[in-house]
Design a protein around this motif. Structure first.
Motif, PDB file in Angstrom:
ATOM      1  N   ALA A  45       0.914  -1.148  -0.117  1.00 45.06           N
ATOM      2  CA  ALA A  45       0.018  -0.026  -0.049  1.00 45.06           C
ATOM      3  C   ALA A  45       0.867   1.378   0.039  1.00 45.06           C
ATOM      4  CB  ALA A  45      -1.037   0.101   1.078  1.00 45.06           C
ATOM      5  N   PRO A  46       1.556   1.590  -1.115  1.00 42.00           N
ATOM      6  CA  PRO A  46       2.610   2.647  -1.184  1.00 42.00           C
ATOM      7  C   PRO A  46       2.004   3.893  -1.513  1.00 42.00           C
ATOM      8  CG  PRO A  46       2.618   1.542  -3.148  1.00 42.00           C
ATOM      9  CD  PRO A  46       1.631   0.624  -2.330  1.00 42.00           C
ATOM     10  N   HIS A  47       2.362   4.964  -0.844  1.00 45.43           N
ATOM     11  CA  HIS A  47       2.145   6.289  -1.283  1.00 45.43           C
ATOM     12  C   HIS A  47       2.753   6.952  -2.433  1.00 45.43           C
ATOM     13  CE1 HIS A  47       2.037   6.131   3.242  1.00 45.43           C
ATOM     14  NE2 HIS A  47       0.740   6.626   3.050  1.00 45.43           N
ATOM     15  N   LEU A  48       3.740   6.158  -3.017  1.00 52.46           N
ATOM     16  CA  LEU A  48       4.454   6.646  -4.282  1.00 52.46           C
ATOM     17  C   LEU A  48       5.346   5.312  -4.963  1.00 52.46           C
ATOM     18  CD1 LEU A  48       5.626   8.582  -6.298  1.00 52.46           C
ATOM     19  CD2 LEU A  48       7.547   8.657  -4.650  1.00 52.46           C
ATOM     20  N   VAL A  49       5.158   5.291  -6.022  1.00 50.73           N
ATOM     21  CA  VAL A  49       5.560   3.984  -6.981  1.00 50.73           C
ATOM     22  C   VAL A  49       6.640   4.623  -7.724  1.00 50.73           C
ATOM     23  CG1 VAL A  49       5.416   1.914  -8.414  1.00 50.73           C
ATOM     24  CG2 VAL A  49       3.587   2.664  -6.768  1.00 50.73           C
ATOM     25  N   LEU A  50       8.063   4.096  -7.829  1.00 49.15           N
ATOM     26  CA  LEU A  50       9.138   4.491  -8.609  1.00 49.15           C
ATOM     27  C   LEU A  50       9.244   3.115  -9.505  1.00 49.15           C
ATOM     28  CD1 LEU A  50      11.615   5.934  -5.912  1.00 49.15           C
ATOM     29  CD2 LEU A  50      10.161   7.280  -7.606  1.00 49.15           C
ATOM     30  N   MET A  51       9.104   3.211 -10.738  1.00 49.18           N
ATOM     31  CA  MET A  51       8.893   2.241 -11.587  1.00 49.18           C
ATOM     32  C   MET A  51       9.916   2.239 -13.001  1.00 49.18           C
ATOM     33  SD  MET A  51       6.627  -0.158 -12.582  1.00 49.18           S
ATOM     34  CE  MET A  51       5.131   0.308 -11.811  1.00 49.18           C
ATOM     35  N   ASP A  52      10.608   1.146 -13.001  1.00 50.26           N
ATOM     36  CA  ASP A  52      11.457   1.100 -14.184  1.00 50.26           C
ATOM     37  C   ASP A  52      10.697   0.991 -15.328  1.00 50.26           C
ATOM     38  OD1 ASP A  52      13.671   1.013 -16.008  1.00 50.26           O
ATOM     39  OD2 ASP A  52      14.303  -1.118 -15.169  1.00 50.26           O
ATOM     40  N   ILE A  53      11.172   1.177 -16.735  1.00 51.06           N
ATOM     41  CA  ILE A  53      10.429   1.041 -17.748  1.00 51.06           C
ATOM     42  C   ILE A  53      10.723  -0.316 -18.287  1.00 51.06           C
ATOM     43  CG2 ILE A  53      10.050   1.631 -20.143  1.00 51.06           C
ATOM     44  CD1 ILE A  53      10.571   4.657 -19.278  1.00 51.06           C
ATOM     45  N   GLY A  54      12.006  -0.713 -18.253  1.00 55.46           N
ATOM     46  CA  GLY A  54      12.208  -1.932 -18.706  1.00 55.46           C
ATOM     47  C   GLY A  54      12.489  -3.136 -17.925  1.00 55.46           C
ATOM     48  N   LEU A  55      11.503  -3.709 -17.549  1.00 58.96           N
ATOM     49  CA  LEU A  55      11.399  -5.006 -16.503  1.00 58.96           C
ATOM     50  C   LEU A  55      10.967  -6.381 -17.185  1.00 58.96           C
ATOM     51  CD1 LEU A  55       8.922  -3.122 -14.359  1.00 58.96           C
ATOM     52  CD2 LEU A  55      11.267  -3.339 -13.870  1.00 58.96           C
ATOM     53  N   PRO A  56      11.421  -7.325 -16.554  1.00 61.23           N
ATOM     54  CA  PRO A  56      11.240  -8.624 -16.831  1.00 61.23           C
ATOM     55  C   PRO A  56       9.580  -8.982 -16.898  1.00 61.23           C
ATOM     56  CG  PRO A  56      12.387  -8.732 -14.830  1.00 61.23           C
ATOM     57  CD  PRO A  56      12.217  -7.221 -15.250  1.00 61.23           C
ATOM     58  N   PHE A  57       9.021  -9.815 -17.909  1.00 63.65           N
ATOM     59  CA  PHE A  57       8.045 -10.412 -18.143  1.00 63.65           C
ATOM     60  C   PHE A  57       7.075  -9.271 -18.634  1.00 63.65           C
ATOM     61  CE2 PHE A  57       9.851 -12.540 -14.568  1.00 63.65           C
ATOM     62  CZ  PHE A  57       9.875 -13.875 -15.068  1.00 63.65           C
ATOM     63  N   PHE A  58       6.626  -8.141 -17.861  1.00 62.85           N
ATOM     64  CA  PHE A  58       5.960  -6.974 -18.506  1.00 62.85           C
ATOM     65  C   PHE A  58       6.680  -5.588 -18.056  1.00 62.85           C
ATOM     66  CE2 PHE A  58       2.837 -10.284 -16.992  1.00 62.85           C
ATOM     67  CZ  PHE A  58       2.083 -10.299 -18.429  1.00 62.85           C
ATOM     68  N   ASN A  59       6.649  -4.771 -18.962  1.00 67.91           N
ATOM     69  CA  ASN A  59       7.349  -3.433 -18.829  1.00 67.91           C
ATOM     70  C   ASN A  59       6.531  -2.503 -17.751  1.00 67.91           C
ATOM     71  OD1 ASN A  59       5.114  -1.841 -20.232  1.00 67.91           O
ATOM     72  ND2 ASN A  59       6.436  -2.138 -22.267  1.00 67.91           N
ATOM     73  N   GLY A  60       7.059  -1.569 -17.463  1.00 64.71           N
ATOM     74  CA  GLY A  60       6.596  -0.338 -16.381  1.00 64.71           C
ATOM     75  C   GLY A  60       5.255   0.133 -16.786  1.00 64.71           C
ATOM     76  N   TYR A  61       5.077   0.039 -18.254  1.00 69.26           N
ATOM     77  CA  TYR A  61       4.093   0.958 -18.621  1.00 69.26           C
ATOM     78  C   TYR A  61       2.773  -0.047 -18.289  1.00 69.26           C
ATOM     79  CZ  TYR A  61       7.010   3.982 -21.239  1.00 69.26           C
ATOM     80  OH  TYR A  61       8.112   4.835 -21.544  1.00 69.26           O
ATOM     81  N   HIS A  62       3.032  -1.479 -18.481  1.00 65.17           N
ATOM     82  CA  HIS A  62       2.119  -2.340 -18.165  1.00 65.17           C
ATOM     83  C   HIS A  62       1.507  -2.304 -16.860  1.00 65.17           C
ATOM     84  CE1 HIS A  62      -0.140  -6.202 -17.696  1.00 65.17           C
ATOM     85  NE2 HIS A  62       0.533  -6.408 -16.723  1.00 65.17           N
TER      86      HIS A  62
END
Length: 127
Positions: A45-62
């Motif tokens: 239950a975060p207040h903020l998410v820091l997300m990479d774009i290139g991730l394994p399995f599904f990308n950050g946009y997904h």
């Protein structure tokens, strides 16, 4: 205390961001299972998410799209992919992009603390 979920597959970067956030008095958790990002999101239950774009399995946009289905928590992309297409996609999703050069600056000087936490807190975005 504000909670930040870090979705970054490069362990060194994830740990550096986590350590810096903790130095600023924030609670941070790194995702370990990139097939189940939503499980980590729901449990933490975060207040903020820091997300990479290139991730394994599904990308950050997904994963950003999946988060948007259930939450309006702010998502910032952590990426050195500063090409126009990535910036346009991030902006179209209503998110912000955080480039690697900013991460380097933020981790090397407390002067850049505001790059992460203060703008979001001052606008009431952490809830």
């Amino acid at each position: 205390m504000y909670r930040i979920l870090i979705v970054e597959d490069e362990e060194g970067i994830a740990q550096a961001v986590k350590e810096q956030a903790e130095l600023w008095g924030l609670e941070a958790e790194c995702v370990r299972d990139f097939r189940n990002v939503m499980t980590a999101f729901a449990e933490y239950a975060p207040h903020l998410v820091l997300m990479d774009i290139g991730l394994p399995f599904f990308n950050g946009y997904h994963w950003c799209g999946e988060i948007r289905k259930i939450s309006s928590v702010p998502v910032m992309f952590i990426s050195s992919a500063s090409d126009s297409m990535n910036i346009v996609m991030a902006v179209n999703m209503g998110q912000m992009i955080l480039l690697s050069s900013l991460l380097t600056a933020a981790s090397s000087s407390p002067r850049y603390r505001h790059c992460f936490a203060v703008p979001m807190i001052s606008r009431g975005r952490f809830r």
